[in-house]
Design a protein around this motif. Structure first.
Motif, PDB file in Angstrom:
ATOM      1  N   GLN A  74       0.823  -1.216   0.000  1.00  0.00           N
ATOM      2  CA  GLN A  74       0.000   0.000   0.000  1.00  0.00           C
ATOM      3  C   GLN A  74       0.858   1.268   0.000  1.00  0.00           C
ATOM      4  O   GLN A  74       0.393   2.329  -0.387  1.00  0.00           O
ATOM      5  CB  GLN A  74      -0.923   0.022   1.215  1.00  0.00           C
ATOM      6  CG  GLN A  74      -2.015  -1.005   1.154  1.00  0.00           C
ATOM      7  CD  GLN A  74      -2.878  -0.994   2.407  1.00  0.00           C
ATOM      8  OE1 GLN A  74      -2.557  -0.345   3.398  1.00  0.00           O
ATOM      9  NE2 GLN A  74      -3.987  -1.721   2.365  1.00  0.00           N
ATOM     10  N   SER A  75       2.107   1.130   0.421  1.00  0.00           N
ATOM     11  CA  SER A  75       2.997   2.294   0.524  1.00  0.00           C
ATOM     12  C   SER A  75       3.841   2.508  -0.723  1.00  0.00           C
ATOM     13  O   SER A  75       4.718   3.365  -0.731  1.00  0.00           O
ATOM     14  CB  SER A  75       3.908   2.138   1.740  1.00  0.00           C
ATOM     15  OG  SER A  75       3.152   1.992   2.907  1.00  0.00           O
ATOM     16  N   GLY A  76       3.640   1.701  -1.739  1.00  0.00           N
ATOM     17  CA  GLY A  76       4.384   1.888  -2.991  1.00  0.00           C
ATOM     18  C   GLY A  76       5.697   1.132  -3.007  1.00  0.00           C
ATOM     19  O   GLY A  76       5.939   0.222  -2.210  1.00  0.00           O
ATOM     20  N   THR A  77       6.576   1.529  -3.925  1.00  0.00           N
ATOM     21  CA  THR A  77       7.841   0.830  -4.141  1.00  0.00           C
ATOM     22  C   THR A  77       8.750   0.886  -2.920  1.00  0.00           C
ATOM     23  O   THR A  77       9.346  -0.112  -2.533  1.00  0.00           O
ATOM     24  CB  THR A  77       8.576   1.434  -5.358  1.00  0.00           C
ATOM     25  OG1 THR A  77       7.682   1.441  -6.462  1.00  0.00           O
ATOM     26  CG2 THR A  77       9.807   0.637  -5.701  1.00  0.00           C
ATOM     27  N   ALA A  81      10.027  -2.313  -0.588  1.00  0.00           N
ATOM     28  CA  ALA A  81      11.439  -2.595  -0.293  1.00  0.00           C
ATOM     29  C   ALA A  81      11.668  -2.636   1.215  1.00  0.00           C
ATOM     30  O   ALA A  81      12.384  -3.507   1.722  1.00  0.00           O
ATOM     31  CB  ALA A  81      12.332  -1.544  -0.940  1.00  0.00           C
ATOM     32  N   LEU A  82      11.039  -1.712   1.922  1.00  0.00           N
ATOM     33  CA  LEU A  82      11.170  -1.692   3.380  1.00  0.00           C
ATOM     34  C   LEU A  82      10.525  -2.933   3.998  1.00  0.00           C
ATOM     35  O   LEU A  82      11.057  -3.504   4.959  1.00  0.00           O
ATOM     36  CB  LEU A  82      10.547  -0.422   3.955  1.00  0.00           C
ATOM     37  CG  LEU A  82      10.706  -0.205   5.457  1.00  0.00           C
ATOM     38  CD1 LEU A  82      12.190  -0.206   5.837  1.00  0.00           C
ATOM     39  CD2 LEU A  82      10.050   1.085   5.887  1.00  0.00           C
ATOM     40  N   SER A  83       9.395  -3.361   3.432  1.00  0.00           N
ATOM     41  CA  SER A  83       8.746  -4.563   3.966  1.00  0.00           C
ATOM     42  C   SER A  83       9.635  -5.789   3.778  1.00  0.00           C
ATOM     43  O   SER A  83       9.660  -6.674   4.632  1.00  0.00           O
ATOM     44  CB  SER A  83       7.380  -4.776   3.314  1.00  0.00           C
ATOM     45  OG  SER A  83       7.506  -5.196   1.975  1.00  0.00           O
ATOM     46  N   LEU A  84      10.383  -5.844   2.671  1.00  0.00           N
ATOM     47  CA  LEU A  84      11.306  -6.964   2.467  1.00  0.00           C
ATOM     48  C   LEU A  84      12.394  -6.961   3.531  1.00  0.00           C
ATOM     49  O   LEU A  84      12.744  -8.019   4.069  1.00  0.00           O
ATOM     50  CB  LEU A  84      11.918  -6.912   1.066  1.00  0.00           C
ATOM     51  CG  LEU A  84      12.865  -8.061   0.722  1.00  0.00           C
ATOM     52  CD1 LEU A  84      12.137  -9.402   0.748  1.00  0.00           C
ATOM     53  CD2 LEU A  84      13.509  -7.833  -0.639  1.00  0.00           C
ATOM     54  N   VAL A  85      12.909  -5.786   3.873  1.00  0.00           N
ATOM     55  CA  VAL A  85      13.941  -5.687   4.916  1.00  0.00           C
ATOM     56  C   VAL A  85      13.378  -6.158   6.260  1.00  0.00           C
ATOM     57  O   VAL A  85      14.032  -6.922   6.988  1.00  0.00           O
ATOM     58  CB  VAL A  85      14.477  -4.233   5.014  1.00  0.00           C
ATOM     59  CG1 VAL A  85      15.381  -4.060   6.227  1.00  0.00           C
ATOM     60  CG2 VAL A  85      15.215  -3.857   3.737  1.00  0.00           C
TER      61      VAL A  85
END
Length: 169
Positions: A74-77, A81-85
């Motif tokens: 929902q927060s975009g690209t 990327a932050l969710s992957l971290v």
């Protein structure tokens, strides 16, 4: 309670039967611990699949990483990327449980199972009953691995020569 394939042996010298039992106990412990590795790896794979935009995911991962992925999407690209971290960090915790559990550390089994059970409960409000069922099966397999820890400790004690220094695992 069943012995899990471990018979009792007596005697002062390590026999091939005792060594075989030790190897079997090690296999049971490592098999149970291996579930933590599979859970961590498939959670990361699910996150990568989510980032790539596919609508496919494995039921074998963590529910909390799916929530983090949804927030990131929902927060975009940048959010993805932050969710992957964040998910790599979460999976790293389960890798830690795997590392210690495969060495026969009972606390790693207990804490890992407790966190995974809480993760399974997270799936209930989302009506992901297949995920909940998999969590229950994985917890059963992890618990089975944990049952081999006291057997392994006893067999290691029996195989240690008298007066030998205690070796760290």
């Amino acid at each position: 309670m069943a012995s899990g394939g471990f018979g009792s042996t007596t005697g002062s010298s390590p026999s091939s039967a005792v060594i075989e039992q030790k190897l079997r106990a090690e296999q049971i412990v490592r098999s149970g611990a291996g579930w933590f590795l599979a859970i961590a790896g498939l959670s990361i794979l699910n996150s990568v699949l989510t980032m790539s935009g596919t609508n496919f995911h494995f039921i074998f991962g963590l529910g909390v990483t799916e929530i983090v992925d949804a927030i990131g999407r929902q927060s975009g690209t940048t959010g993805s990327a932050l969710s992957l971290v964040v998910n790599i960090f979460i999976a790293g915790i389960f890798l830690g449980f795997w590392n210690f559990a495969r060495k026969g550390e009972k606390w790693a089994f207990l804490f890992g199972m407790a966190l995974y059970a809480v993760d399974g409960v997270i799936l209930i409000p989302f009506k992901d009953f297949l995920g909940v069922a998999f969590h229950a099966y994985a917890l059963f397999r992890i618990y089975h691995g944990m049952q081999g820890v006291p057997v392994l400790e006893e067999l290691q004690r029996r195989l240690a020569p008298a007066g030998a220094p205690i070796e760290p695992r």
